[in-house]
Design an enzyme around this catalytic site. Sequence first.
Site, PDB file in Angstrom:
ATOM      1  N   SER A 151       3.243 -49.337 -35.295  1.00 35.06           N
ATOM      2  CA  SER A 151       3.641 -48.926 -33.877  1.00 35.06           C
ATOM      3  C   SER A 151       2.863 -47.832 -33.392  1.00 35.06           C
ATOM      4  O   SER A 151       3.347 -46.853 -33.282  1.00 35.06           O
ATOM      5  CB  SER A 151       5.142 -49.053 -33.808  1.00 35.06           C
ATOM      6  OG  SER A 151       5.267 -48.640 -32.481  1.00 35.06           O
ATOM      7  N   ALA A 180       2.031 -47.648 -30.239  1.00 29.89           N
ATOM      8  CA  ALA A 180       2.647 -47.500 -29.049  1.00 29.89           C
ATOM      9  C   ALA A 180       3.733 -46.244 -29.103  1.00 29.89           C
ATOM     10  O   ALA A 180       3.727 -45.333 -28.307  1.00 29.89           O
ATOM     11  CB  ALA A 180       3.513 -48.644 -28.412  1.00 29.89           C
ATOM     12  N   ASP A 181       4.628 -46.155 -30.320  1.00 30.49           N
ATOM     13  CA  ASP A 181       5.334 -45.119 -30.509  1.00 30.49           C
ATOM     14  C   ASP A 181       4.544 -43.966 -30.621  1.00 30.49           C
ATOM     15  O   ASP A 181       5.155 -42.666 -30.070  1.00 30.49           O
ATOM     16  CB  ASP A 181       6.184 -45.305 -31.791  1.00 30.49           C
ATOM     17  CG  ASP A 181       7.517 -46.397 -31.570  1.00 30.49           C
ATOM     18  OD1 ASP A 181       8.250 -45.969 -30.653  1.00 30.49           O
ATOM     19  OD2 ASP A 181       7.409 -47.364 -31.845  1.00 30.49           O
ATOM     20  N   MET A 182       3.515 -43.767 -31.110  1.00 30.85           N
ATOM     21  CA  MET A 182       2.848 -42.619 -31.553  1.00 30.85           C
ATOM     22  C   MET A 182       2.101 -42.124 -29.825  1.00 30.85           C
ATOM     23  O   MET A 182       2.324 -40.898 -29.670  1.00 30.85           O
ATOM     24  CB  MET A 182       1.610 -42.756 -32.404  1.00 30.85           C
ATOM     25  CG  MET A 182       2.038 -43.263 -33.512  1.00 30.85           C
ATOM     26  SD  MET A 182       3.607 -42.745 -34.501  1.00 30.85           S
ATOM     27  CE  MET A 182       3.142 -40.988 -35.051  1.00 30.85           C
ATOM     28  N   GLY A 197       5.259 -40.764 -28.045  1.00 32.56           N
ATOM     29  CA  GLY A 197       5.446 -39.397 -28.569  1.00 32.56           C
ATOM     30  C   GLY A 197       4.532 -38.179 -27.986  1.00 32.56           C
ATOM     31  O   GLY A 197       5.167 -37.281 -27.656  1.00 32.56           O
TER      32      GLY A 197
END
Lengths: 400, 401
Positions: free
Chosen positions: A159, A161-163, A166
Amino acid sequence: MPGLPLEGVRILDFTWVVAGPVATRILADHGAEVVKIERKVPPPLGNRKLGLQCDLHRNKVSLALNMAEPRGVEIARRLAAKSDLVMDNFSARVMRSWGMDYESLVAVKPDIICISMSGLGHTGPRSSYVSYGPTLQALAGYTMLMAEADGTPAGYGYSYADMCGGYTGALAALIALWNRKRTGQGQFVDLSQFEAVTAVVGTSLMDISVNNREQKPFGYVSQEAPAAPHGVYRCRARDGDDDRWVAISVRSQPEWDRFVDAIGKPPWADDPKFRTLYLRMRNREELDALISRWTSERSAEDAMATLQRARVAAGVVANGIDICRRDPQLKERGFWPPVSTPGDKTTHVTGIPFKISTGSGTIRSAGPEVGENNEYILGEILGLSRSERDELVKAGIVWP
Amino acid sequence: MSESGALSGLRVLDLSDHRAQLAGRLLADMGADVIKVEPPGGDRARTIGPFVDDQPHRDRSLFFWFYNLNKRSLTLDLTHPRGADLFRQLAKSADVVIESFAPGHLAAMGLGWEELHAINPALILLSIAPFGQTGPYRDFEADDTVLTALSGMLYVNGYPGRAPVRPLGLQAYHSASYFGAIAAMCALFARDKSGQGSWVDLSMQEATAAAVEHVAGSYFENRIAEPRRGTLHWSRFFRVGKCRDGYIMHCTLGDWTSLIEWVKSDGKAGDLIAPEYDQVMHRFLMAEHLFDVLDEWVKDYGRDELLERAQLLRQPYAIVRRPEALFDDEQLGARGFFVEVEHPELGRTFRYPGAPYLFNGTPWRVYRRPPLVGEHTASILRDELGIEATEAAVLAGEGVV
């Protein structure tokens, strides 16, 4: 945390899964005190003293607080009054239902900063959509444009997108804190993780918007400079592992000349069809097959070393063992710092990618178990006495 | 710069090349005065396509535009002694210098950390290099693809037994640039405490390695190298499926009962009705089979219909879309994600991707379109350096600016 850039900043952290914890982790690494508010039974996300969960939660403290009880919410509001930032990754209604949204908290602490990192943002017709990183990067076009030659999606095995969410969250927090230092004003930041990952699709978006050009999977066509060869080439197996590759990128004519020298001036390199960059790009499939013959006879490490000696961009397509154990650069720079865990054991976590000459971020503690720091948070931060703390446990407001 | 910007009052001198220009843009978008210092003739990024109407020109590069919105441009030959002098003079009042030269190059021009620190002890020098300023790879060559390789980002994308698949965009550079902006802010907070500037050493390889979600954690937890799994996400709760008219992303983290009731009502649930599937752990273990059954289920659906029904049931499904669809996305539209940027010299207005966050007090905004080559040279020489027009003409004549 003396000397760290964010020493003295306290963050009340309601975030969970990955993006939110990545954001608050970066702030914690640089000295912010990150107080996680969590349920006693967390999602089954694993051991916080090891691996990814340790990476996400190191340097933080945890309070197991029952937000389903009004008294639990009251504790959280008192903590917010002693915090600089409140961060969550819920849709709009969750924090509002607790009276923990920006409008409510401003009454308790006028210069509070609230950052909500929801999937699609607090406003708009799709704000209630349920999403995770992998679904957001599918919506943003990554999954589709990272494809096999036949168009089959092959995108992101993880993912990204999560990084992105963040990093964007951490940056938003730093910018809002800077503005508060300058003006004394807090504010609310409505961060859409979808927009965060869409923003870094990059120049393809400009090509669509300005030239109206349909984007095709790039494969190994470089997006930064015309290059050929440019791609990954299979190498000799290592310890029985035949999934070994080297990435090579040759852009200019001098680079090509050095490349040809480095691989031992094979006769095919004189073929007129490879003479210029334009011709090499036009005949890239044939070129790639010939280069693969050279790489297949040596290890990825040898291929990289040979080419780098000739100042040609090349690198092992590193797997987890390569980056965490073998890569001499990451090792020398101490990118996998140790952290001690219970039982006098040591594990390693992902480091901080930048060093500040007057004092870099630090790794001070492994991730906390849920509720590991109840005593500290209730006693030291809120100043509750032992009997008051015991009573909260007995009443089911705080989980021991 | 407007006083309303969160970072207004900050001055950034951006010497970075095409690999790290996003860092300065992230600061410029929030109100910092970012001066892009380019060699006379323009930054190399201006030669990178795509170009407006496919006409290559240094003021038509969409690559340059994307990374340099909201900056000003000063052309300055740093290799000329007078050019280096002018840069030193500018550095006296700057807060941050961002550079991505090969390690040692800036010092060789007499503009290294010691020199700049002596001129302005409060200055922050942010050095972004492929492998950082130290270590055995320090002087190695790399582009974005090589960096994604050496950081572990490349290996885990694609199908087992086939070549790894390169990420869309230039994500090693983007990861490094986000960390660059974060690093600049951290160094500014540190300076507020100590009064001292600092030299920040940022490694693109490390920034990219940090941006791979699961690989290092798996190694330190289980001593394994995470493999490629096609589109099966490493968590095993997501995989791409194919509808009648295109691809969708399955997700099995929503409410299982409502999902399986729906599949059952379509007569396609097969053995997924077994009660063990109520357990997340069982769905985790059986992921390949589970998604095979769900693929059979979705194949006759249209993907829009499937998505609408899934989201009504609060199932985190999504369409696997082409990026063109972003421009018609109702959600992005309602939130004003794409912004209109006027380019008066072309007599046209273009849509740019905009804010990744909505600040209610100090909003992200477009202050100015990306600069033409040297567009602000004259005004910076006059207003920031106190150089009169006649002297400026001499400098231009000598090729300094």
